[in-house]
Design an enzyme around this catalytic site. Sequence first.
Site, PDB file in Angstrom:
ATOM      1  N   HIS A  98       0.661  -1.064  -0.167  1.00 25.95           N
ATOM      2  CA  HIS A  98      -0.063  -0.105   0.053  1.00 25.95           C
ATOM      3  C   HIS A  98       0.759   1.241   0.117  1.00 25.95           C
ATOM      4  O   HIS A  98       1.925   1.190   0.503  1.00 25.95           O
ATOM      5  CB  HIS A  98      -0.828  -0.046   1.281  1.00 25.95           C
ATOM      6  CG  HIS A  98      -0.362  -0.261   2.555  1.00 25.95           C
ATOM      7  ND1 HIS A  98       0.283  -1.448   2.996  1.00 25.95           N
ATOM      8  CD2 HIS A  98      -0.318   0.682   3.728  1.00 25.95           C
ATOM      9  CE1 HIS A  98       0.455  -1.268   4.420  1.00 25.95           C
ATOM     10  NE2 HIS A  98       0.506   0.069   4.562  1.00 25.95           N
ATOM     11  N   HIS A 100       0.907   5.175   1.350  1.00 22.80           N
ATOM     12  CA  HIS A 100       0.152   6.070   2.105  1.00 22.80           C
ATOM     13  C   HIS A 100       0.355   7.543   1.335  1.00 22.80           C
ATOM     14  O   HIS A 100       1.177   7.976   1.022  1.00 22.80           O
ATOM     15  CB  HIS A 100       0.907   6.369   3.484  1.00 22.80           C
ATOM     16  CG  HIS A 100       0.991   5.182   4.240  1.00 22.80           C
ATOM     17  ND1 HIS A 100       0.128   5.027   5.227  1.00 22.80           N
ATOM     18  CD2 HIS A 100       1.708   3.950   4.385  1.00 22.80           C
ATOM     19  CE1 HIS A 100       0.394   3.670   5.980  1.00 22.80           C
ATOM     20  NE2 HIS A 100       1.507   3.164   5.424  1.00 22.80           N
TER      21      HIS A 100
END
Length: 135
Positions: A98, A100
């Site tokens: 992922h 951010h």
Amino acid sequence: MSCIFCDILSGVKDAHILYEDSSHVAFLDKYPIDVGHSLVVPKKHHERITDMNSKAVGDLFSIVPKIANAILSATNADAFSLGQNNGRAAKQIIPHVHVHIIPRYNHKGTIWTKRSISNTDELSILARKIKSLLP
Ligand SMILES: [Zn+2]
């Protein structure tokens, strides 16, 4: 092994979704460093960015600017930081790749605030606002 992000992708767990295409989804972080902190996630489960092929990495990062722009417009943030951690020692908490997107605000300075649990209603309103600003 269960994965919270795969659970969000399959609809088992709820999230405040901001964006979705055939290979990615973006949603608000449940424990934001600051207002608008969001995650961009590839739908295919890989633990680290080094487990992905270079095209998939490029595709993932190519959608970050438009999502960041919508977040900045919705939050009136002055700037943003990107974070991408790989492995526990790098403070990767969820073992699913992922990125951010963390909005930063001039009046708050550059100190990273403590992560806190946001109010669900506030997150819903913010998610709707960001979604409406996405092209
Ligand atoms: Zn996963």
